[in-house]
Design a protein around this motif. Structure first.
Motif, short mmCIF file in Angstrom:
data_model
loop_
_atom_site.label_atom_id
_atom_site.label_comp_id
_atom_site.label_asym_id
_atom_site.label_seq_id
_atom_site.Cartn_x
_atom_site.Cartn_y
_atom_site.Cartn_z
N GLN A 1 -15.46 -11.68 -46.31
CA GLN A 1 -15.34 -10.04 -45.68
C GLN A 1 -16.25 -9.16 -45.95
O GLN A 1 -17.41 -8.68 -45.43
CB GLN A 1 -13.94 -9.39 -44.93
N GLU A 2 -16.42 -9.10 -47.31
CA GLU A 2 -17.12 -8.36 -47.99
C GLU A 2 -18.64 -8.54 -48.31
O GLU A 2 -19.54 -7.90 -47.58
CB GLU A 2 -17.34 -8.88 -49.55
N SER A 3 -19.11 -10.10 -48.36
CA SER A 3 -20.76 -10.34 -47.64
C SER A 3 -20.81 -10.45 -46.31
O SER A 3 -21.84 -10.16 -45.68
CB SER A 3 -20.49 -11.87 -47.96
N LEU A 4 -20.04 -10.75 -45.19
CA LEU A 4 -20.83 -10.53 -43.59
C LEU A 4 -19.78 -9.17 -43.50
O LEU A 4 -22.00 -8.76 -42.82
CB LEU A 4 -19.40 -11.39 -42.81
N ALA A 5 -19.79 -7.64 -43.98
CA ALA A 5 -19.78 -6.81 -43.33
C ALA A 5 -21.11 -6.48 -44.28
O ALA A 5 -21.67 -5.63 -43.38
CB ALA A 5 -18.44 -6.07 -44.52
N MET A 6 -21.37 -5.97 -45.24
CA MET A 6 -22.56 -6.58 -45.87
C MET A 6 -23.38 -6.19 -45.12
O MET A 6 -24.23 -5.72 -45.22
CB MET A 6 -22.36 -6.75 -47.40
N GLN A 7 -23.84 -7.50 -44.70
CA GLN A 7 -24.84 -7.88 -44.33
C GLN A 7 -24.88 -7.16 -42.59
O GLN A 7 -26.14 -7.25 -42.17
CB GLN A 7 -24.66 -9.94 -43.69
N LEU A 8 -24.13 -7.25 -41.85
CA LEU A 8 -24.15 -6.46 -40.99
C LEU A 8 -24.00 -4.67 -40.39
O LEU A 8 -23.95 -4.11 -39.89
CB LEU A 8 -22.49 -6.87 -40.31
N GLY A 9 -23.88 -4.44 -42.02
CA GLY A 9 -24.40 -3.04 -42.48
C GLY A 9 -22.53 -1.80 -41.97
O GLY A 9 -23.07 -0.54 -40.94
N ILE B 1 -19.54 -2.71 -27.75
CA ILE B 1 -20.40 -3.95 -27.29
C ILE B 1 -22.04 -4.03 -28.44
O ILE B 1 -21.73 -5.27 -28.59
CB ILE B 1 -21.00 -3.79 -25.98
N ASP B 2 -21.52 -2.94 -29.07
CA ASP B 2 -22.96 -2.87 -30.14
C ASP B 2 -22.76 -3.92 -31.30
O ASP B 2 -23.40 -4.65 -32.44
CB ASP B 2 -23.44 -1.47 -30.73
N THR B 3 -21.11 -2.84 -31.69
CA THR B 3 -20.64 -4.11 -32.79
C THR B 3 -20.43 -5.47 -32.80
O THR B 3 -20.53 -6.00 -33.10
CB THR B 3 -19.62 -3.07 -33.41
N ILE B 4 -20.03 -5.66 -31.28
CA ILE B 4 -19.95 -7.53 -30.86
C ILE B 4 -21.13 -7.79 -30.89
O ILE B 4 -21.46 -8.84 -31.80
CB ILE B 4 -19.33 -7.50 -29.85
N ALA B 5 -21.99 -7.10 -30.49
CA ALA B 5 -23.88 -7.67 -31.02
C ALA B 5 -23.82 -8.42 -32.24
O ALA B 5 -24.60 -9.41 -32.51
CB ALA B 5 -24.87 -7.03 -30.25
N ARG B 6 -23.98 -7.22 -32.67
CA ARG B 6 -24.58 -7.71 -34.20
C ARG B 6 -23.26 -8.41 -35.06
O ARG B 6 -23.32 -9.06 -35.79
CB ARG B 6 -23.78 -5.82 -34.55
N ASP C 1 -24.67 -16.23 -36.28
CA ASP C 1 -25.06 -16.96 -35.33
C ASP C 1 -24.48 -17.70 -33.66
O ASP C 1 -24.58 -18.96 -33.79
CB ASP C 1 -25.58 -18.37 -36.07
N VAL C 2 -23.82 -16.88 -32.86
CA VAL C 2 -23.46 -16.98 -32.17
C VAL C 2 -23.45 -16.13 -30.46
O VAL C 2 -23.80 -14.96 -31.01
CB VAL C 2 -21.45 -18.19 -32.51
N THR C 3 -23.10 -17.14 -29.74
CA THR C 3 -23.57 -15.61 -28.59
C THR C 3 -22.04 -14.75 -28.49
O THR C 3 -20.97 -15.35 -28.96
CB THR C 3 -23.74 -16.54 -27.47
N ILE C 4 -22.24 -13.77 -28.15
CA ILE C 4 -21.60 -12.93 -27.90
C ILE C 4 -20.40 -13.24 -26.71
O ILE C 4 -18.84 -13.18 -27.41
CB ILE C 4 -21.84 -11.94 -26.68
N ALA C 5 -20.41 -14.15 -26.44
CA ALA C 5 -19.98 -15.09 -25.10
C ALA C 5 -18.81 -15.61 -25.47
O ALA C 5 -17.28 -16.05 -25.89
CB ALA C 5 -20.51 -15.55 -24.19
#
Length: 88
Positions: free
Chosen positions: A29-37, A55-60, A66-70
């Protein structure tokens, strides 16, 4: 332990998918959160379905995983033990 009886099924689905994709990629969680700001606590609350992501957070999240929003919003069949069936 928190009472999750009022968690929206849509938020729960998003949270399950984010957590599954994150762990499949070997990310904490820490590494992904840091990557996403974002904070680890916010990411954790999304994964638990407690926070409604914009929707902006879902897009981030989609970009970071590395997947689609869908893909983040699709129901993936699981077996009786809760493990995903088919391709990831």
């Amino acid at each position: 332990m928190a009472d999750n009886s009022n968690v929206s099924p849509h938020r729960a689905l998003l949270g399950r998918n984010v957590k599954a994709l994150r762990t499949m990629r070997g990310l904490g969680q820490e590494s992904l959160a840091m990557q996403l700001g974002m904070s680890r606590a916010y990411l954790s609350s999304i994964e638990r379905g407690e926070k409604a992501a914009t929707i902006d957070t879902i897009a981030r999240l989609a970009e970071g995983l590395d997947v689609t929003i869908a893909r983040l919003l699709e129901e993936v069949p699981t077996d009786e033990k809760g493990k995903r069936k088919g391709k990831n």
